[in-house]
Write an enzyme that holds these catalytic residues in place. Structure first.
Site, mmCIF file in Angstrom:
data_model
loop_
_atom_site.group_PDB
_atom_site.id
_atom_site.type_symbol
_atom_site.label_atom_id
_atom_site.label_comp_id
_atom_site.label_asym_id
_atom_site.label_seq_id
_atom_site.Cartn_x
_atom_site.Cartn_y
_atom_site.Cartn_z
ATOM 1 N N ASP A 38 0.814 -1.220 0.000
ATOM 2 C CA ASP A 38 0.000 0.000 0.000
ATOM 3 C C ASP A 38 0.848 1.271 0.000
ATOM 4 O OD1 ASP A 38 -2.165 -1.710 0.007
ATOM 5 O OD2 ASP A 38 -2.399 -1.652 2.179
ATOM 6 N N LYS A 60 -0.537 -7.740 -3.372
ATOM 7 C CA LYS A 60 -1.865 -7.117 -3.384
ATOM 8 C C LYS A 60 -1.676 -5.608 -3.518
ATOM 9 C CE LYS A 60 -4.588 -6.542 0.361
ATOM 10 N NZ LYS A 60 -4.864 -5.098 0.220
ATOM 11 N N THR A 61 -2.392 -5.059 -4.501
ATOM 12 C CA THR A 61 -2.263 -3.622 -4.772
ATOM 13 C C THR A 61 -3.570 -2.881 -4.458
ATOM 14 O OG1 THR A 61 -2.959 -4.046 -7.059
ATOM 15 C CG2 THR A 61 -0.591 -3.963 -6.638
ATOM 16 N N LYS A 93 -12.105 -4.123 -4.399
ATOM 17 C CA LYS A 93 -13.382 -4.308 -3.678
ATOM 18 C C LYS A 93 -14.554 -3.728 -4.470
ATOM 19 C CE LYS A 93 -11.417 -4.254 1.007
ATOM 20 N NZ LYS A 93 -10.054 -3.731 0.741
ATOM 21 N N ILE A 95 -18.054 -2.932 -5.661
ATOM 22 C CA ILE A 95 -19.302 -2.927 -4.883
ATOM 23 C C ILE A 95 -20.296 -1.999 -5.591
ATOM 24 C CG2 ILE A 95 -18.220 -1.263 -3.289
ATOM 25 C CD1 ILE A 95 -20.140 -2.341 -1.102
ATOM 26 N N ASN A 99 -23.698 -3.706 -14.161
ATOM 27 C CA ASN A 99 -23.312 -2.917 -15.329
ATOM 28 C C ASN A 99 -22.119 -2.002 -15.039
ATOM 29 O OD1 ASN A 99 -24.071 -0.159 -17.109
ATOM 30 N ND2 ASN A 99 -24.169 -2.111 -18.192
ATOM 31 N N TYR A 226 -5.558 -6.896 14.246
ATOM 32 C CA TYR A 226 -4.595 -7.866 13.724
ATOM 33 C C TYR A 226 -4.619 -9.195 14.448
ATOM 34 C CZ TYR A 226 -2.257 -4.056 11.168
ATOM 35 O OH TYR A 226 -1.952 -3.030 10.324
#
Ligand code: S5P
Length: 273
Positions: A38, A60-61, A93, A95, A99, A226
């Site tokens: 990140d 993961k970007t 993500k 959401i 369409n 965590y």
């Protein structure tokens, strides 16, 4: 769940080609670490990807936090993924209505479908979001073939998360229904036992990615919570996702090696190796 089996065994039997590849990468590199990179510039991202590449299975970007996203970002990420044999997971993500997510995934500035093997979505909008993303990735003219897959964000690590109960159950329903595109879940545990209105599919093997993994902190000031690699893997994580625990460590390479070792030992303990 299939969490008592080795990655090699699961690579042999899994019906989804990308899931097979994921397990093969984990086995080949002896790593179940996903680094959540990140950072906010292309140079930092590519630098991290190159230095940590040997120790991770997946990067993961959050591509939309880069201040300078360009063609160079895509070319760089793709070539480092090939150089170090890791997969790319864009944590967008999705959401929205079907369409809209189709365009966000396969068109637009970020060109996510072009470079990201794994994407994720929330099922808040309902089944249609999964159907829409699967439809795009499985269209006959989709250029990236079966080299793409979806994780359903079934739970969240943040304090007071509303991704529980009926939401999590629906996540399992849709994973079962769209199994040819859904690899598994982003969740804090294996979800095989969660109540679902869709019967388990024979031989189903959902891959569990667990985020919120950190060896030296219990959480942050904004509600992140965590757990350790041991705890995550004990609860069913197949891949552990660590961000600040790795990239914000004094020595990110040493940190990546440490998460790799602990993640792998916890996996070996789980499969009885
Ligand atoms: O429930 C979640 C789901 C995700 S994908 N909780 C999370 O923290 N994440 C992501 O994992 C989050 O967006 C961030 O990129 C990463 C956690 O980063 P860390 O620095 O707290 O390890």
């Amino acid at each position: 769940s299939k969490s008592h089996l080795t990655y090699s065994a699961r690579a042999t039997t899994h019906a989804n080609p990308l899931a097979r590849r994921l397990f093969e990468v984990a086995e080949a590199k002896q790593s179940n670490v996903t680094v959540s990179a990140d950072v906010t510039t292309t140079q930092e991202l590519l630098d991290l990807a190159d230095r940590l590449g040997p120790y991770i299975a997946v990067i993961k970007t959050h591509i939309d936090i880069l201040s300078d996203f360009s063609e160079e970002t895509i070319t760089g990420l793709k070539s480092l993924a090939a150089k170090h044999n890791f997969l790319i997971f864009e944590d967008r993500k999705f959401i929205d209505i079907g369409n809209t997510v189709q365009k966000q995934y396969h068109q637009g500035t970020l060109r996510i479908s072009e470079w990201s093997h794994i994407i994720n979505c929330s099922v808040l909008p309902g089944e249609g979001i999964v159907e829409a993303l699967a439809q795009t990735a499985q269209a006959p003219d989709f250029p990236y073939g079966s080299d793409r897959g979806l994780l359903i964000l079934a739970e969240m690590t943040s304090k007071g998360s509303l991704a529980t109960g009926a939401y999590t159950s629906a996540s399992v329903d849709y994973a079962r229904k769209y199994q040819s595109f859904v690899l598994g879940f982003v969740s804090t545990r294996a979800l095989g036992e969660v109540e679902s209105s869709v019967a388990p599919v024979k031989g189903e093997d959902f891959v569990v990615f667990t985020t919120g993994v950190n060896l030296s902190s219990k959480g942050d000031k904004l509600g992140q919570q965590y757990q350790t690699p041991q705890s995550a893997i004990g609860r069913g994580a197949d891949f552990i996702i660590a961000g600040r625990g790795i990239y914000a460590a004094p020595d990110p390479v040493e940190a990546a090696k440490q998460y790799q070792q602990q993640g792998w030992e916890a996996y070996l303990a789980r499969v009885g190796g």
